[in-house]
Design a protein around this motif. Structure first.
Motif, mmCIF file in Angstrom:
data_model
loop_
_atom_site.group_PDB
_atom_site.id
_atom_site.type_symbol
_atom_site.label_atom_id
_atom_site.label_comp_id
_atom_site.label_asym_id
_atom_site.label_seq_id
_atom_site.Cartn_x
_atom_site.Cartn_y
_atom_site.Cartn_z
ATOM 1 N N GLN A 9 -38.868 1.684 12.161
ATOM 2 C CA GLN A 9 -38.306 0.536 12.871
ATOM 3 C C GLN A 9 -37.817 0.988 14.245
ATOM 4 O O GLN A 9 -36.917 1.813 14.347
ATOM 5 C CB GLN A 9 -37.131 -0.042 12.081
ATOM 6 N N PRO A 10 -38.388 0.451 15.299
ATOM 7 C CA PRO A 10 -38.023 0.882 16.647
ATOM 8 C C PRO A 10 -36.540 0.702 16.930
ATOM 9 O O PRO A 10 -35.922 1.522 17.582
ATOM 10 C CB PRO A 10 -38.845 -0.039 17.548
ATOM 11 N N ASP A 11 -35.946 -0.375 16.398
ATOM 12 C CA ASP A 11 -34.531 -0.618 16.670
ATOM 13 C C ASP A 11 -33.656 0.489 16.098
ATOM 14 O O ASP A 11 -32.661 0.880 16.682
ATOM 15 C CB ASP A 11 -34.094 -1.954 16.086
ATOM 16 N N ASP A 13 -34.542 3.542 15.778
ATOM 17 C CA ASP A 13 -34.697 4.698 16.653
ATOM 18 C C ASP A 13 -33.656 4.676 17.770
ATOM 19 O O ASP A 13 -33.080 5.690 18.126
ATOM 20 C CB ASP A 13 -36.095 4.712 17.274
ATOM 21 N N LEU A 14 -33.425 3.484 18.313
ATOM 22 C CA LEU A 14 -32.499 3.376 19.424
ATOM 23 C C LEU A 14 -31.080 3.710 18.975
ATOM 24 O O LEU A 14 -30.396 4.495 19.604
ATOM 25 C CB LEU A 14 -32.518 1.954 19.998
ATOM 26 N N LEU A 20 -28.518 8.825 23.329
ATOM 27 C CA LEU A 20 -28.947 7.683 24.130
ATOM 28 C C LEU A 20 -28.127 6.461 23.712
ATOM 29 O O LEU A 20 -28.408 5.838 22.714
ATOM 30 C CB LEU A 20 -30.430 7.406 23.911
ATOM 31 N N MET A 24 -27.503 1.682 27.282
ATOM 32 C CA MET A 24 -28.363 2.296 28.282
ATOM 33 C C MET A 24 -29.834 2.065 27.938
ATOM 34 O O MET A 24 -30.654 1.801 28.801
ATOM 35 C CB MET A 24 -28.071 3.793 28.332
ATOM 36 N N ALA A 25 -30.121 2.132 26.624
ATOM 37 C CA ALA A 25 -31.493 1.898 26.208
ATOM 38 C C ALA A 25 -31.936 0.495 26.578
ATOM 39 O O ALA A 25 -33.092 0.257 26.880
ATOM 40 C CB ALA A 25 -31.608 2.100 24.697
ATOM 41 N N SER A 27 -30.640 -1.201 29.079
ATOM 42 C CA SER A 27 -30.373 -1.535 30.470
ATOM 43 C C SER A 27 -31.651 -1.826 31.238
ATOM 44 O O SER A 27 -31.664 -2.663 32.130
ATOM 45 C CB SER A 27 -29.611 -0.391 31.143
ATOM 46 N N LEU A 29 -34.112 -3.367 30.165
ATOM 47 C CA LEU A 29 -34.659 -4.666 29.800
ATOM 48 C C LEU A 29 -33.732 -5.799 30.223
ATOM 49 O O LEU A 29 -34.151 -6.919 30.377
ATOM 50 C CB LEU A 29 -34.868 -4.730 28.281
#
Lengths: 289, 301
Positions: A9-11, A13-14, A20, A24-25, A27, A29
């Protein structure tokens, strides 16, 4: 098993990466967020505006004016007493159900055959199986009409069925293939190793796993068959008027108020079908995990 | 899953071939029925219309003697050439509009919307596809006609009325509306796979959002953009309903012209077949271009 989780799930990962920070991740977008979400909202309105217009008009006292002139059921009563619409609906259902039933069998066999065997000419076969999705409807319609005339077959409801099977089986095969690609081949091999005959392995092991794919493929094909105007009008014999053909001739001969009522009913029905299709797909996916 | 077979146990060929008994019996039993149907009702018919396209001035019942390319040359008459070019323009315009309108929607659903809402939002956007395409086009007549919804709204806003029904702009609106969900579906599945770490890295390294968009997002989603554009282009090139119902007499397209050659007042099957072959050829060309350049653009990055 755990180190290869199916869909990272990409979310996650963030949030999980400590160096990170989340803000900031995002920002990169953020600046386009508000403007873009307004635009997306407008596009949703754009998609539903025509449907809303049809439904609202179906209750409008005056069917010929854009202005609201009072609520009425009149167009629905008018529609219910219209035997031509019902005859056309019966023809459409006959065509769609027959074409989908035959295509379900042919399309599933085709998908299984293409997934399980390598043979000379496979690429050619694969290419031909994609053709109905690629060639424009009008060209398919022309080809079928010319061909039926060349072999001297008289047009009827059943020539529409024959023509619809061509695209229905292609769509069903695509949906079933997608599901086949995700299946565990070992189950069939295990069944065979344990002494099942190939036919038993097909019906007891493979087919049950394919059912969700077959059902959603059939729903898609059903909707496409019910919606088809061009191929049906080229391959229909006298008296074999389908619902889209009937609607088309009514639109062409002037705005008929009961078409709005018909639209509202068909839209409700389609929404129901779409929900069923999505539910079947969802069930199929959750069972796999 | 607990017992994974030793690598040597099922031989690789057995794995990829398999399973049921005699291989040829399996291939034939599974693939012959559908294959025969496609051969009889798709491949052979296409060959028949190719043959028919070489017969000038044929009417139903005539003896078919292929004798030349007159029908194809007729498509190049100034009047017919204008129709061909208009169809191309409408298809390109629709593709451009769908890309312009669809990309932000797909991007927002795939990257900005809350994760658990994504499937539902996408479903919500493509749901209108489940309703009759004829009726959705019919609704645009009600919206675009001179006394329709659009002009009522424009009147309320104090803007001048638009008269676009029965003109090419109405066709463009109708076709973009009809095919936008397909574009969004394809773009979504491409954007969903976007490597977010690259977006973050780009931002970390000081790129502005616009630079990130053009240098990371667009190149990565290029295969999706190409596939979506191709699908919309070929579907709108062959579209009959939108130009017929929204375009009026001034918007004759190839699909309408073909229709008239078969179901119109003065049928000409040879010319109609030639136009169908032109359409099939144009679509094949578009696909060949995608396969040639689409793949290389995907592998070059």
């Amino acid at each position: 098993m755990t180190e290869t989780a199916p869909n990272p799930q990409p979310d996650l990962d963030l949030t999980d990466s400590p160096d990170l920070p989340l803000d900031m991740a995002h920002s990169s977008l953020k600046p386009r967020f508000s403007l873009q979400s307004v635009f997306v909202g407008l596009m949703f309105v754009f998609m539903y505006l025509p449907i809303l217009v049809l439904v609202v008009y179906s209750f409008n006292e005056s069917a010929y004016s854009a202005a609201w002139e009072g609520f009425t059921w009149e167009w629905y009563e008018y529609l219910l007493s219209d035997s031509r619409i019902f005859a056309a609906l019966r023809n459409s259902l006959t065509v769609a159900i027959s074409a989908v039933a035959i295509s379900a069998v042919l399309g599933t066999l085709m998908a299984v055959g293409l997934a399980r065997y390598r043979f000379p000419g496979r690429q050619l076969y694969l290419g031909v199986s994609y053709l109905p999705l690629i060639i424009p409807d009008i060209a398919i319609a022309v080809a079928t009409l010319v061909f039926l005339a060349a072999v001297g077959l008289s047009l009827s409801l059943w020539t529409i069925v024959a023509a619809h099977i061509v695209f229905c089986l292609a769509y069903i095969a695509i949906v079933v293939s997608t599901r086949l690609a995700d299946l565990d081949r070992n189950l069939e091999e295990a069944a065979l190793d344990l002494g099942a005959t190939p036919v038993q392995a097909f019906f007891k092991v493979l087919l049950p796993q394919l059912i969700p794919g077959i059902v959603s493929g059939c729903l898609l094909a059903f909707v496409l068959s019910m919606d088809d105007f061009l191929i049906a009008s080229f391959t229909a014999g006298a008296g074999a008027t389908t619902l889209p053909m009937e609607i088309f001739s009514r639109i062409r001969t002037g705005v008929k108020p009961d078409v709005n009522a018909l639209s509202a009913i068909l839209i409700s029905f389609s929404a129901l079908l779409a929900i069923i299709a999505e539910w079947v797909r969802y069930r199929g996916e959750s069972r796999r995990q | 899953m607990s017992v994974s077979p030793p690598p040597s146990a099922p031989s690789p060929t057995r794995k990829s071939e398999l399973p049921w008994g005699s291989r040829w019996l399996g291939v034939t039993g599974l693939l012959a029925p559908a294959g025969l149907w496609l051969l009889l009702l798709l491949v052979l018919p296409t060959l028949v219309i190719f043959q028919l396209s070489l017969v000038p001035n044929i009417r139903p019942g005539d003896v078919v003697i292929p004798s030349g390319i007159d029908n194809y040359l007729r498509a190049l008459d100034p009047g017919n050439l204008r129709v061909v070019l208009r169809s191309l323009k409408l298809a390109l315009g629709t593709t451009g509009l769908c890309l312009l309108l669809g990309f932000p929607v797909a991007y927002w659903i795939a990257l900005l919307a809350p994760q658990r809402w994504r499937n539902l939002l996408l479903l919500g956007f493509v749901l209108p596809l489940w309703t009759s395409s004829l009726l959705r086009t019919y609704a645009w007549i009600a919206i675009l006609r001179p006394t329709g919804v659009l002009n009522s709204l424009l009147g309320v806003a104090g803007l001048p009325a638009l008269d676009i029904l029965n003109r090419p702009p109405a066709v463009l609106v109708g076709m973009s509306y009809s095919f936008l969900p397909y574009m969004v579906l394809i773009l979504y599945s491409s954007l969903e796979k976007l490597d977010r770490q690259l977006l973050e890295a780009s931002a970390d390294l000081g790129a502005t959002p616009i630079q990130t968009f053009w240098k990371i997002t667009v190149p990565q989603s290029l295969p999706g953009i190409a596939a979506g554009s191709l699908l919309v282009f070929i579907t709108s090139l062959g579209d009959f309903i939108d130009p017929e119902l929204l375009g009026g007499a001034s918007s004759m397209t190839v699909a309408r012209l073909i229709y008239n050659q078969f179901l119109g007042q003065t049928p000409n099957w040879g010319f109609g077949s030639a136009l169908s072959m032109v359409l099939i050829f144009a679509v094949s060309l578009a696909i060949a271009l995608l396969l040639k350049y689409g793949d290389s653009s995907a592998t070059q990055r």
